[in-house]
Each structure stands twice: as C-alpha cells, then as structure tokens.
Design a protein around this motif. Structure first.
Motif, PDB file in Angstrom:
ATOM      1  N   ARG A  83       0.847  -1.214   0.000  1.00  0.00           N
ATOM      2  CA  ARG A  83       0.000   0.000   0.000  1.00  0.00           C
ATOM      3  C   ARG A  83       0.873   1.251   0.000  1.00  0.00           C
ATOM      4  O   ARG A  83       0.593   2.213  -0.709  1.00  0.00           O
ATOM      5  N   LEU A  84       1.937   1.231   0.800  1.00  0.00           N
ATOM      6  CA  LEU A  84       2.847   2.382   0.839  1.00  0.00           C
ATOM      7  C   LEU A  84       3.512   2.598  -0.525  1.00  0.00           C
ATOM      8  O   LEU A  84       3.622   3.732  -0.992  1.00  0.00           O
ATOM      9  N   ARG A  85       3.964   1.501  -1.137  1.00  0.00           N
ATOM     10  CA  ARG A  85       4.622   1.623  -2.452  1.00  0.00           C
ATOM     11  C   ARG A  85       3.655   2.182  -3.484  1.00  0.00           C
ATOM     12  O   ARG A  85       4.005   3.062  -4.264  1.00  0.00           O
ATOM     13  N   ALA A  86       2.413   1.710  -3.470  1.00  0.00           N
ATOM     14  CA  ALA A  86       1.399   2.186  -4.420  1.00  0.00           C
ATOM     15  C   ALA A  86       1.108   3.670  -4.216  1.00  0.00           C
ATOM     16  O   ALA A  86       0.830   4.389  -5.181  1.00  0.00           O
ATOM     17  N   ALA A  87       1.199   4.133  -2.978  1.00  0.00           N
ATOM     18  CA  ALA A  87       0.947   5.548  -2.674  1.00  0.00           C
ATOM     19  C   ALA A  87       2.200   6.399  -2.846  1.00  0.00           C
ATOM     20  O   ALA A  87       2.144   7.617  -2.682  1.00  0.00           O
ATOM     21  N   GLY A  88       3.331   5.757  -3.152  1.00  0.00           N
ATOM     22  CA  GLY A  88       4.588   6.490  -3.325  1.00  0.00           C
ATOM     23  C   GLY A  88       5.170   7.003  -2.014  1.00  0.00           C
ATOM     24  O   GLY A  88       5.931   7.962  -2.012  1.00  0.00           O
ATOM     25  N   GLU A  89       4.826   6.366  -0.923  1.00  0.00           N
ATOM     26  CA  GLU A  89       5.295   6.796   0.389  1.00  0.00           C
ATOM     27  C   GLU A  89       6.476   5.952   0.860  1.00  0.00           C
ATOM     28  O   GLU A  89       6.616   4.789   0.483  1.00  0.00           O
ATOM     29  N   VAL A  90       7.312   6.567   1.699  1.00  0.00           N
ATOM     30  CA  VAL A  90       8.460   5.885   2.283  1.00  0.00           C
ATOM     31  C   VAL A  90       8.245   5.823   3.783  1.00  0.00           C
ATOM     32  O   VAL A  90       7.896   6.819   4.421  1.00  0.00           O
ATOM     33  N   LEU A  91       8.470   4.664   4.354  1.00  0.00           N
ATOM     34  CA  LEU A  91       8.266   4.411   5.776  1.00  0.00           C
ATOM     35  C   LEU A  91       9.569   4.602   6.538  1.00  0.00           C
ATOM     36  O   LEU A  91      10.621   4.123   6.113  1.00  0.00           O
ATOM     37  N   HIS A  92       9.492   5.300   7.653  1.00  0.00           N
ATOM     38  CA  HIS A  92      10.626   5.424   8.569  1.00  0.00           C
ATOM     39  C   HIS A  92      10.205   4.746   9.862  1.00  0.00           C
ATOM     40  O   HIS A  92       9.395   5.282  10.620  1.00  0.00           O
ATOM     41  N   VAL A  93      10.732   3.553  10.084  1.00  0.00           N
ATOM     42  CA  VAL A  93      10.368   2.733  11.243  1.00  0.00           C
ATOM     43  C   VAL A  93      11.069   3.298  12.468  1.00  0.00           C
ATOM     44  O   VAL A  93      12.289   3.440  12.477  1.00  0.00           O
ATOM     45  N   ARG A  94      10.286   3.607  13.501  1.00  0.00           N
ATOM     46  CA  ARG A  94      10.825   4.113  14.767  1.00  0.00           C
ATOM     47  C   ARG A  94      10.055   3.433  15.887  1.00  0.00           C
ATOM     48  O   ARG A  94       8.915   3.797  16.164  1.00  0.00           O
ATOM     49  N   VAL A  95      10.671   2.448  16.506  1.00  0.00           N
ATOM     50  CA  VAL A  95       9.982   1.628  17.499  1.00  0.00           C
ATOM     51  C   VAL A  95      10.814   1.501  18.763  1.00  0.00           C
ATOM     52  O   VAL A  95      12.030   1.310  18.709  1.00  0.00           O
ATOM     53  N   VAL A  96      10.135   1.607  19.899  1.00  0.00           N
ATOM     54  CA  VAL A  96      10.712   1.271  21.190  1.00  0.00           C
ATOM     55  C   VAL A  96      10.015  -0.027  21.594  1.00  0.00           C
ATOM     56  O   VAL A  96       8.829  -0.024  21.901  1.00  0.00           O
ATOM     57  N   GLY A  97      10.719  -1.127  21.526  1.00  0.00           N
ATOM     58  CA  GLY A  97      10.140  -2.433  21.812  1.00  0.00           C
ATOM     59  C   GLY A  97      10.601  -3.440  20.786  1.00  0.00           C
ATOM     60  O   GLY A  97      11.794  -3.671  20.631  1.00  0.00           O
ATOM     61  N   LEU A  98       9.652  -4.018  20.062  1.00  0.00           N
ATOM     62  CA  LEU A  98       9.962  -5.037  19.068  1.00  0.00           C
ATOM     63  C   LEU A  98       9.333  -4.662  17.735  1.00  0.00           C
ATOM     64  O   LEU A  98       8.130  -4.433  17.657  1.00  0.00           O
ATOM     65  N   ALA A  99      10.161  -4.588  16.701  1.00  0.00           N
ATOM     66  CA  ALA A  99       9.685  -4.373  15.332  1.00  0.00           C
ATOM     67  C   ALA A  99       9.933  -5.663  14.560  1.00  0.00           C
ATOM     68  O   ALA A  99      11.025  -6.236  14.628  1.00  0.00           O
ATOM     69  N   ARG A 100       8.888  -6.118  13.848  1.00  0.00           N
ATOM     70  CA  ARG A 100       9.008  -7.344  13.065  1.00  0.00           C
ATOM     71  C   ARG A 100       8.628  -7.071  11.624  1.00  0.00           C
ATOM     72  O   ARG A 100       7.599  -6.459  11.356  1.00  0.00           O
ATOM     73  N   ILE A 101       9.469  -7.549  10.716  1.00  0.00           N
ATOM     74  CA  ILE A 101       9.168  -7.480   9.289  1.00  0.00           C
ATOM     75  C   ILE A 101       8.846  -8.906   8.871  1.00  0.00           C
ATOM     76  O   ILE A 101       9.643  -9.820   9.085  1.00  0.00           O
ATOM     77  N   GLY A 102       7.675  -9.087   8.279  1.00  0.00           N
ATOM     78  CA  GLY A 102       7.164 -10.417   7.961  1.00  0.00           C
ATOM     79  C   GLY A 102       7.965 -11.167   6.916  1.00  0.00           C
ATOM     80  O   GLY A 102       8.642 -10.581   6.059  1.00  0.00           O
ATOM     81  N   ALA A 103       7.859 -12.484   6.987  1.00  0.00           N
ATOM     82  CA  ALA A 103       8.546 -13.360   6.031  1.00  0.00           C
ATOM     83  C   ALA A 103       7.967 -13.216   4.626  1.00  0.00           C
ATOM     84  O   ALA A 103       8.605 -13.614   3.650  1.00  0.00           O
ATOM     85  N   ASP A 104       6.777 -12.604   4.507  1.00  0.00           N
ATOM     86  CA  ASP A 104       6.154 -12.419   3.195  1.00  0.00           C
ATOM     87  C   ASP A 104       6.683 -11.187   2.461  1.00  0.00           C
ATOM     88  O   ASP A 104       6.325 -10.925   1.326  1.00  0.00           O
ATOM     89  N   VAL A 105       7.552 -10.423   3.109  1.00  0.00           N
ATOM     90  CA  VAL A 105       8.126  -9.214   2.515  1.00  0.00           C
ATOM     91  C   VAL A 105       9.396  -9.592   1.751  1.00  0.00           C
ATOM     92  O   VAL A 105      10.262 -10.276   2.285  1.00  0.00           O
ATOM     93  N   THR A 106       9.499  -9.136   0.502  1.00  0.00           N
ATOM     94  CA  THR A 106      10.697  -9.402  -0.299  1.00  0.00           C
ATOM     95  C   THR A 106      11.724  -8.298  -0.053  1.00  0.00           C
ATOM     96  O   THR A 106      11.362  -7.177   0.322  1.00  0.00           O
ATOM     97  N   PRO A 107      12.999  -8.589  -0.281  1.00  0.00           N
ATOM     98  CA  PRO A 107      14.013  -7.542  -0.133  1.00  0.00           C
ATOM     99  C   PRO A 107      13.730  -6.343  -1.050  1.00  0.00           C
ATOM    100  O   PRO A 107      13.936  -5.197  -0.650  1.00  0.00           O
ATOM    101  N   GLU A 108      13.219  -6.595  -2.247  1.00  0.00           N
ATOM    102  CA  GLU A 108      12.922  -5.508  -3.182  1.00  0.00           C
ATOM    103  C   GLU A 108      11.826  -4.599  -2.635  1.00  0.00           C
ATOM    104  O   GLU A 108      11.924  -3.363  -2.723  1.00  0.00           O
TER     105      GLU A 108
END
Length: 138
Positions: A83-108
């Motif tokens: 959804r972010l890519r389709a909207a042309g947005e870039v995410l800046h992850v800022r987490v205090v705790g645990l951040a998880r990137i799913g196994a369904d996400v490709t490096p690209e």
C-alpha cells in the motif's frame, strides 16, 4: 506420514542479555533469593529493572513523543508495504520495543518502501531483509 504437521517456529517475547556483576552484589542477590524474597537471580534482576523503568516512566514517555516513536510490538507485512509503495510513500520505522518485518516481505519491497529503521529494543526480520536494509538500520 499423512499425520505429520510442521510446527510453527516459536516466537520469543523477550531477548536474552548478559551482565557482569561483582561478587559481593551477586552474593547479596543470592542471599535475597535464599531468604525467599525472589524466586531466582533473574527474578531479582527483572524486578530491579522494572522498578528503574517505572521510576523513569515520564522521561521515557516524553522522549518517545519527542522522537515520534511507537511503543510496543509493531509488525510490518507485505500488504502494508505494498500500500505504501502504491501511494509512493516511504516508511521510517521508529519503534521502542519489538519491530518485526514479515517473512512475506521481499528484499525488493523492503528497499522500495523502508527509508530507515530505528529500533530501541529488537528487530526481527528474515536475514535477506536485514542484509538488504543494512545501510538503513540505525
């Protein structure tokens, strides 16, 4: 063989740390454990850490607000990043705790949508995602 099922990989909700203590402090902790105040050394240390964190709670909250960080567990999956890519947005992850990137996400997909990652705590992601984003992880 038809009854064999793959078990899910166990996800931990904590991270192991190692600390060095002087012998006198360690002996004092062991005495409190022996006297029944704590069930073991780890129980004492967790309790002490929580007490310190509670004492600094307001400072932590203000810092999180100032840095616009999310507190707790934050999952990032393929659908959200697409959804972010389709909207042309870039995410800046800022987490205090645990951040998880799913196994369904490709490096690209990760490279196209994640501009930076700042995690105070732990980041869990597949090895190829961590490698792809290595220059963006602070």
């Amino acid at each position: 063989m038809g009854d064999v099922r793959q078990l899910r990989e166990k996800q931990t909700d904590s991270e192991k740390i190692t600390i060095n203590l002087g012998y006198v402090d360690l002996g004092r902790i062991d005495l409190l454990v022996q006297e029944g105040f704590y069930s073991n050394r780890s129980d004492f240390i967790r309790t002490a850490i929580r007490k310190q964190l509670d004492g600094h709670g307001e400072t932590v909250e203000k810092s999180i607000e100032r840095h616009t960080m999310e507190l707790g567990l934050r999952d990032y999956g393929r659908a959200e990043l697409e959804r972010l890519r389709a909207a042309g947005e870039v995410l800046h992850v800022r987490v205090v705790g645990l951040a998880r990137i799913g196994a369904d996400v490709t490096p690209e997909l990760a490279l196209a949508t994640i501009g930076s990652i700042t995690v105070l705590g732990a980041l869990q992601a597949p090895a190829d995602i961590k490698a792809a984003l290595a220059g963006r992880i602070r």
